[in-house]
Design an enzyme around this catalytic site. Structure first.
Site, short mmCIF file in Angstrom:
data_model
loop_
_atom_site.label_atom_id
_atom_site.label_comp_id
_atom_site.label_asym_id
_atom_site.label_seq_id
_atom_site.Cartn_x
_atom_site.Cartn_y
_atom_site.Cartn_z
N GLY A 158 0.82 -1.22 0.00
CA GLY A 158 0.00 0.00 0.00
C GLY A 158 0.85 1.26 0.00
N GLY A 159 0.56 2.12 0.99
CA GLY A 159 1.29 3.38 1.07
C GLY A 159 2.78 3.18 1.22
N GLY A 387 14.31 9.77 -35.40
CA GLY A 387 13.91 10.48 -34.18
C GLY A 387 14.81 10.13 -33.02
CB ALA A 388 16.43 6.97 -31.99
C1 HXC Z 1 -2.22 -3.15 10.91
C2 HXC Z 1 -0.84 -4.86 10.27
C3 HXC Z 1 -0.82 -4.36 8.95
C4 HXC Z 1 -1.57 -3.19 8.66
C5 HXC Z 1 0.39 -6.13 9.05
N1 HXC Z 1 -0.08 -5.93 10.28
N2 HXC Z 1 -0.06 -5.19 8.22
N3 HXC Z 1 -1.53 -4.26 11.24
N4 HXC Z 1 -2.25 -2.63 9.68
N5 HXC Z 1 -1.61 -2.67 7.46
C6 HXC Z 1 0.15 -6.73 11.46
C7 HXC Z 1 -0.50 -8.09 11.41
O1 HXC Z 1 -1.83 -8.03 11.85
C8 HXC Z 1 0.38 -8.89 12.35
O2 HXC Z 1 0.00 -8.57 13.66
C9 HXC Z 1 1.75 -8.31 12.11
O3 HXC Z 1 1.55 -7.02 11.54
C10 HXC Z 1 2.57 -9.12 11.14
O4 HXC Z 1 1.79 -9.35 9.96
P1 HXC Z 1 1.79 -10.76 9.23
O5 HXC Z 1 0.69 -10.75 8.25
O6 HXC Z 1 1.77 -11.86 10.25
O7 HXC Z 1 3.21 -10.74 8.54
P2 HXC Z 1 3.65 -11.36 7.15
O8 HXC Z 1 3.13 -12.77 7.04
O9 HXC Z 1 5.12 -11.14 7.07
O10 HXC Z 1 2.94 -10.53 6.03
C11 HXC Z 1 3.27 -9.19 5.84
C12 HXC Z 1 2.23 -8.54 4.91
C13 HXC Z 1 0.82 -8.77 5.46
C14 HXC Z 1 2.36 -9.19 3.52
C15 HXC Z 1 2.61 -7.06 4.79
O11 HXC Z 1 0.83 -8.42 6.86
C16 HXC Z 1 -0.22 -7.96 4.76
O12 HXC Z 1 -0.63 -8.35 3.66
N6 HXC Z 1 -0.65 -6.89 5.41
C17 HXC Z 1 -1.67 -6.02 4.85
C18 HXC Z 1 -1.07 -5.28 3.71
C19 HXC Z 1 -1.99 -4.28 3.06
O13 HXC Z 1 -2.94 -4.66 2.37
N7 HXC Z 1 -1.74 -3.00 3.33
C20 HXC Z 1 -2.41 -1.99 2.67
C21 HXC Z 1 -2.95 -1.08 3.68
S1 HXC Z 1 -3.81 0.17 2.78
P3 HXC Z 1 0.09 -9.63 14.85
O14 HXC Z 1 -0.50 -8.90 16.02
O15 HXC Z 1 -0.70 -10.81 14.43
O16 HXC Z 1 1.55 -9.93 15.03
C22 HXC Z 1 -2.67 1.38 2.48
C23 HXC Z 1 -3.32 2.53 1.83
C24 HXC Z 1 -2.38 3.61 1.47
O17 HXC Z 1 -1.53 1.32 2.78
C25 HXC Z 1 -2.56 3.91 0.04
C26 HXC Z 1 -1.78 5.07 -0.37
C27 HXC Z 1 -1.82 5.32 -1.84
#
Ligand code: HXC
Length: 492
Positions: A158-159, A387-388
């Site tokens: 994401g961000g 052009g290149a």
């Molecule tokens: C809150 C999060 C989190 C998030 C991970 N965690 N991502 N908590 N917000 N975005 C937490 C999990 O709940 C977990 O907590 C711990 O971090 C580790 O995550 P895991 O999934 O166990 O780790 P891993 O298997 O290594 O996977 C990592 C990951 C996955 C691939 C990044 O966590 C994931 O897919 N997260 C969501 C990613 C996502 O979709 N983000 C987009 C957000 S929207 P616990 O307590 O269980 O240890 C965004 C919008 C901005 O960013 C857009 C701007 C243009």
């Protein structure tokens, strides 16, 4: 302010509960000069109570931020910790990174971020999204003013990937680092595609197909070394001069094949012209038909843009144009002279390129060279067509000097294509005249002396004089009047 202890394993500023061993401050220690890190906001914690968050308040809120020095020069740095709420970005985490960017704005220093983050912290909702907005805005306001580097060490989503995309250079660790806008689980739910983290956003895909990663590192140490190396070519800001290194003799300059259709690796020419060991190629495996990278001539940093005859015969296409354009703008933004090594048969023809927008995307490279105000030198190695030719830093586009090697041909197009157009009727009547007409076109339109006669080429130089000629030209341009802040480094 607390200081990182530079003896590995004895770190005082980090909450042991959330950062027991690796990853952690050792990464920052290896990035910056020993004893120079000063932390900002080590005691900061989020104040969110929903979703049981009150019980999860890691000290520092999942990011270490501060100032330091790299090779003696001040920088702003931050490092995300995936073990603290997944390195996710909430309001406080964002405010800490924003503070580093504000510091860089005030004191005009580069920013290096070590990234490992699940993106916007879901529990914090729109506050987390706004946190990203605050960072993105600062990334953009700093663009072209101070170098910004992103070192991606873990799964970034994401961000956490859009901020690197706004920065100048993205370095990814070969294993364990991933970058995607939406992760595999979301992809599966929405498009029913089953993809692994690596397929979706590993260093493999980002160094080849997407071009997101400029450099791929073998491990964390290699990644931070690469960040230090990139900074060694760049000034602290657009208001400073690029750093000068001790000069080094070049490697042996290879002889290139005379036949235009015989491929060779242009990187041999780069190594034979630039200071030995100074060429740092960027986006090596992406759009490999154009070669870009930092190098030095007698110790002074330059940006090299070279056509690569080994791939697609060195044609310019959409990917090469965008790759070249952003690099030219990066060099121009930070005052690095540009050296173009040209051996280009033209733009890649075809339906795919036209439908994909080669007109507007090819225009980006043209625009970037034409806009660049830094010293600009071109050497035509073998040919420059159509052009290149114009796009690749021609005299008419504003190059300060254009040289060619003996026998180099500059023309609207190669002889085979040209005779089919201008002698179409003659060939219809008598196809056996093809050889004669090709010879005539080559003699009248492609004679090597013509470009120098009409000043499209300043001088024809012997290959062995290339380095000395470039060095002397850059010397003569040392006082070229260029605006200090030139432009941003808009993502391409
Ligand atoms: C809150 C999060 C989190 C998030 C991970 N965690 N991502 N908590 N917000 N975005 C937490 C999990 O709940 C977990 O907590 C711990 O971090 C580790 O995550 P895991 O999934 O166990 O780790 P891993 O298997 O290594 O996977 C990592 C990951 C996955 C691939 C990044 O966590 C994931 O897919 N997260 C969501 C990613 C996502 O979709 N983000 C987009 C957000 S929207 P616990 O307590 O269980 O240890 C965004 C919008 C901005 O960013 C857009 C701007 C243009």
């Amino acid at each position: 302010m607390p200081t990182l202890n530079n003896q590995r394993g004895r770190v005082r500023t980090i909450d042991d509960r959330t950062r027991p061993s690796q990853p952690g401050p050792a990464r920052l220690e290896s990035l910056v000069d020993p004893g120079t890190f000063r932390e900002f906001g080590s005691q900061a914690r989020h104040r969110v109570n929903s979703f049981g968050m009150a019980a999860k308040r890691p000290k520092g809120d999942g990011v270490i931020t501060g100032s330091a020095r790299i090779d003696g020069r001040p920088v702003g740095v931050f490092e995300q910790d995936p073990r603290a709420l997944g390195g996710s970005l909430g309001e406080v985490h964002a405010a800490k990174i924003a503070a580093v960017l504000d510091h860089a704005t005030r004191v005009r220093v580069p920013v290096v971020g070590l990234l490992d983050s699940g993106g916007a912290r879901i529990q914090e909702g729109v506050a987390a999204l706004d946190g990203y907005g605050e960072i993105f805005r600062r990334n953009v306001m700093l663009s072209g003013r101070v170098p910004q580097l992103s070192v991606v060490l873990g799964a970034c989503a994401g961000g956490a990937v859009y901020s690197p995309a706004l920065t100048d250079i993205v370095i990814m660790r070969r294993t364990g680092a991933h970058m995607f806008v939406t992760g595999p689980k979301v992809v599966r739910a929405v498009t029913f595609e089953d993809v692994t983290l690596s397929d979706l956003g590993g260093a493999g895909i980002h160094s080849t197909a997407s071009g997101v990663a400029h450099l791929v590192a073998e491990d964390t140490d290699d990644a931070v070394d690469m960040a230090r190396s990139v900074l060694s070519y760049l000034p602290s800001s657009c208001w400073d001069d690029p750093p000068v290194a001790p000069p080094a003799d070049p490697e042996h300059l290879p002889t290139i094949p005379g036949d235009h259709r015989t491929a060779y690796d242009v990187r041999g020419v780069v190594h034979g012209v630039m200071d030995a060991g100074s060429f740092l190629e960027l986006q090596e495996a992406f759009a490999a038909n154009i070669v870009i990278g930092f190098a030095r001539v007698e110790g002074r940093p330059v940006g090299v843009v070279a056509n690569q005859p080994r791939i697609l015969a060195g044609c310019l296409d959409i990917a090469a144009s965008e790759k070249g354009a952003r690099f030219v703008r990066l060099c121009d933004a930070f005052g690095l002279p540009l050296v173009a090594l040209v051996d280009v048969p033209g733009f890649l023809p075809g339906l795919g390129q036209e439908a994909g927008g080669i007109i507007r995307k090819g225009a980006k490279l043209l625009y970037a060279f034409a806009e660049a105000s830094v010293p600009r030198v071109t050497v035509v190695l073998r040919k420059a067509f159509g052009g290149a030719y114009i796009v690749m830093n021609s005299k008419s586009l504003g190059a300060d000097a254009v040289y060619s090697w003996p026998g180099a041909e500059l023309a609207v197009m190669g002889a085979e294509g040209a005779v089919d157009v201008i002698f179409r009727r003659d060939l219809e009547k008598d196809p056996s005249r093809r050889g004669e007409l090709l010879a005539r076109y080559r003699a009248e339109a492609m004679a090597p002396n013509l470009p120098a006669e009409r000043l499209s080429v300043d001088e024809v130089i012997a290959p062995d004089d290339t380095r000395a000629t470039i060095a002397a030209t850059l010397d003569s341009l040392e006082r070229k009047a260029i605006p200090r802040f030139r432009h941003d480094n808009l993502p391409q």
